[in-house]
Motif scaffolding. Structure first.
Motif, PDB file in Angstrom:
ATOM      1  N   TYR A  36       0.899  -1.167   0.002  1.00 14.29           N
ATOM      2  CA  TYR A  36       0.070   0.078  -0.202  1.00 14.29           C
ATOM      3  C   TYR A  36       0.713   1.206   0.123  1.00 14.29           C
ATOM      4  CZ  TYR A  36      -5.152  -1.111  -0.041  1.00 14.29           C
ATOM      5  OH  TYR A  36      -6.223  -1.556  -0.586  1.00 14.29           O
ATOM      6  N   TRP A  37       2.223   1.003   0.543  1.00 14.83           N
ATOM      7  CA  TRP A  37       3.084   2.215   0.566  1.00 14.83           C
ATOM      8  C   TRP A  37       3.222   2.662  -1.095  1.00 14.83           C
ATOM      9  CZ3 TRP A  37       7.037   0.775   4.678  1.00 14.83           C
ATOM     10  CH2 TRP A  37       6.626   0.850   5.744  1.00 14.83           C
ATOM     11  N   ALA A  79      -0.062   3.826  -2.830  1.00 16.10           N
ATOM     12  CA  ALA A  79      -0.472   5.235  -2.237  1.00 16.10           C
ATOM     13  C   ALA A  79       0.440   6.200  -3.193  1.00 16.10           C
ATOM     14  CB  ALA A  79      -0.363   5.459  -0.968  1.00 16.10           C
ATOM     15  N   VAL A 115      -0.981   6.215  -6.733  1.00 16.44           N
ATOM     16  CA  VAL A 115      -2.190   6.958  -6.749  1.00 16.44           C
ATOM     17  C   VAL A 115      -1.928   8.682  -6.617  1.00 16.44           C
ATOM     18  CG1 VAL A 115      -4.290   7.414  -5.704  1.00 16.44           C
ATOM     19  CG2 VAL A 115      -3.475   5.020  -6.006  1.00 16.44           C
ATOM     20  N   ILE A 116      -1.321   9.031  -5.880  1.00 20.33           N
ATOM     21  CA  ILE A 116      -0.808  10.268  -5.663  1.00 20.33           C
ATOM     22  C   ILE A 116      -0.237  10.848  -6.679  1.00 20.33           C
ATOM     23  CG2 ILE A 116       0.414  12.095  -4.207  1.00 20.33           C
ATOM     24  CD1 ILE A 116      -0.163  10.286  -1.665  1.00 20.33           C
ATOM     25  N   ALA A 120     -12.496   1.873   1.262  1.00 19.66           N
ATOM     26  CA  ALA A 120     -11.043   1.968   1.299  1.00 19.66           C
ATOM     27  C   ALA A 120     -10.529   0.964   2.315  1.00 19.66           C
ATOM     28  CB  ALA A 120     -10.469   3.390   1.065  1.00 19.66           C
ATOM     29  N   PHE A 131      -8.353   7.570  -5.789  1.00 22.97           N
ATOM     30  CA  PHE A 131      -7.563   8.386  -4.690  1.00 22.97           C
ATOM     31  C   PHE A 131      -7.799   7.971  -3.250  1.00 22.97           C
ATOM     32  CE2 PHE A 131      -6.865  12.182  -2.085  1.00 22.97           C
ATOM     33  CZ  PHE A 131      -5.514  12.336  -2.366  1.00 22.97           C
ATOM     34  N   TYR A 132      -9.072   7.897  -2.917  1.00 22.04           N
ATOM     35  CA  TYR A 132      -9.454   7.165  -1.400  1.00 22.04           C
ATOM     36  C   TYR A 132      -8.975   5.915  -1.223  1.00 22.04           C
ATOM     37  CZ  TYR A 132     -12.230  11.256   0.168  1.00 22.04           C
ATOM     38  OH  TYR A 132     -12.606  12.522   0.495  1.00 22.04           O
ATOM     39  N   THR A 133      -9.165   5.122  -2.517  1.00 19.13           N
ATOM     40  CA  THR A 133      -8.594   3.834  -2.306  1.00 19.13           C
ATOM     41  C   THR A 133      -7.214   3.464  -1.743  1.00 19.13           C
ATOM     42  OG1 THR A 133     -10.361   2.960  -3.754  1.00 19.13           O
ATOM     43  CG2 THR A 133      -8.635   1.289  -3.434  1.00 19.13           C
ATOM     44  N   GLY A 134      -6.375   4.488  -2.564  1.00 18.72           N
ATOM     45  CA  GLY A 134      -4.838   4.617  -2.175  1.00 18.72           C
ATOM     46  C   GLY A 134      -4.477   5.096  -1.018  1.00 18.72           C
ATOM     47  N   THR A 135      -4.972   6.368  -0.894  1.00 16.52           N
ATOM     48  CA  THR A 135      -4.485   7.176   0.385  1.00 16.52           C
ATOM     49  C   THR A 135      -5.028   6.513   1.730  1.00 16.52           C
ATOM     50  OG1 THR A 135      -6.210   8.772  -0.124  1.00 16.52           O
ATOM     51  CG2 THR A 135      -4.041   9.079  -1.220  1.00 16.52           C
ATOM     52  N   MET A 149      -3.811   3.099   2.439  1.00 14.66           N
ATOM     53  CA  MET A 149      -2.354   2.863   2.855  1.00 14.66           C
ATOM     54  C   MET A 149      -2.392   3.444   4.467  1.00 14.66           C
ATOM     55  SD  MET A 149       0.179   5.653   4.023  1.00 14.66           S
ATOM     56  CE  MET A 149      -0.092   7.126   2.883  1.00 14.66           C
TER      57      MET A 149
END
Length: 290
Positions: free
Chosen positions: A44-45, A48, A51-52, A78, A184-188, A191
């Motif tokens: 996930y790091w 994220a 995604v960012i 998420a 975006f929400y899924t990744g951030t 994470m």
């Protein structure tokens, strides 16, 4: 309306399912050596960061990507995906790729069954019949009389239930938000949740396994990118049946690399589940066309 390229969409879906199957194999290897929660956290790091980076290059940047009409639902879905991935990776360790994916294949049927209470969609008797047939397939796989069935068999079934709910919530938030916002929400948020869970299970990794982890992270980002491309070039109903190829690729990997096998009851159960799932997809498309 954007022009559809169904053949390209199908090929991209095939590539996506292959990438995700390889990712599952890498996850199984690493989670067999280290704690699964830590493996998911490191994934996930990287996810994220990916995604960012994508969001920052879009019009409006990060501020626009984070703007949501349903922020709490976005955050919940998420977080739910993080828990689902953790559960599924644990399933790979205890049950293997073949049997975990065999049970997990029922998730489209769970989506159909839960679309009524979650989204208010009408599910007719034909789809309910297909759902029932699919769950007969699950029972055949689990073989309560003494086959696969064990407490571990519940793991991929729980994962399938969570992934179905995640998929339905993704459709629900799409009523208010863009796909880029959901991504975006899924990744951030994912994470943050993955780190909150995984940081307690940190353990040092060997240099070769850091190499495998790097490949796992890259395949994760590549798979999500190709999946985005799939739905950019083709409608979901046309390409979704090919998502079942992940079951084929993951099973082949389990047999060739991890020495797993496919028992007759698993093959029969999967056949019923896939046929029932393809029927529900076909039926949903027919209903949408009327």
């Amino acid at each position: 309306m954007k022009e559809q390229n169904i053949p390209l969409g199908i090929w991209l879906m095939v590539v996506t399912t292959f990438i995700f199957a390889m990712q599952d194999g890498l996850s199984r290897h690493l989670a067999g050596e280290y704690n699964a929660m830590m493996v998911v956290m490191v994934r996930y790091w990287f996810f994220a960061a990916f995604v960012i980076t994508i969001a920052s290059r879009q019009a409006g940047g990060l501020r626009n990507a984070a703007k949501s009409g349903m922020p709490w639902v976005q955050a919940f879905r998420a977080a739910l995906l993080v828990v689902e991935i953790n559960v599924m990776v644990v399933g790979f360790v205890f049950l293997g790729l073949v049997e975990s994916h065999a049970v997990f294949a029922c998730y489209p049927l769970l989506v159909a069954a839960l679309s009524g209470p979650v989204l208010g969609e009408k599910v007719g008797w034909r789809r309910w019949t297909a759902i029932a047939v699919g769950f007969v397939g699950v029972i055949i796989i689990l073989q309560p009389s003494g086959g696969v069935f064990s407490p571990y068999a519940v793991i991929p079934l729980l994962s399938a239930l969570m992934f179905a709910l995640y998929g339905l919530l993704t459709r629900y938030v799409a009523r208010a938000d863009m796909a880029a916002t959901s991504f975006f929400y899924t990744g951030t948020v994912g994470m943050v949740v993955a780190t909150a869970i995984g940081v307690w299970f940190w353990e040092p990794m060997t240099a070769p396994d850091w190499g495998w982890m790097a490949i796992l992270c890259v395949t994760g980002a590549a798979g999500h990118y190709t999946l985005i491309r799939v739905y950019e070039v083709a409608e979901a109903s046309a390409v979704q049946p090919f998502a079942y190829l992940q079951l084929v690729f993951a099973s082949a990997l389990g047999i060739v690399v991890f020495g797993e096998s496919i028992r007759l009851n698993v093959a029969l159960g999967v056949a019923l589940i896939v046929l029932a799932g393809l029927f529900t997809l076909w039926r949903a498309r027919q209903v949408a066309a009327t």
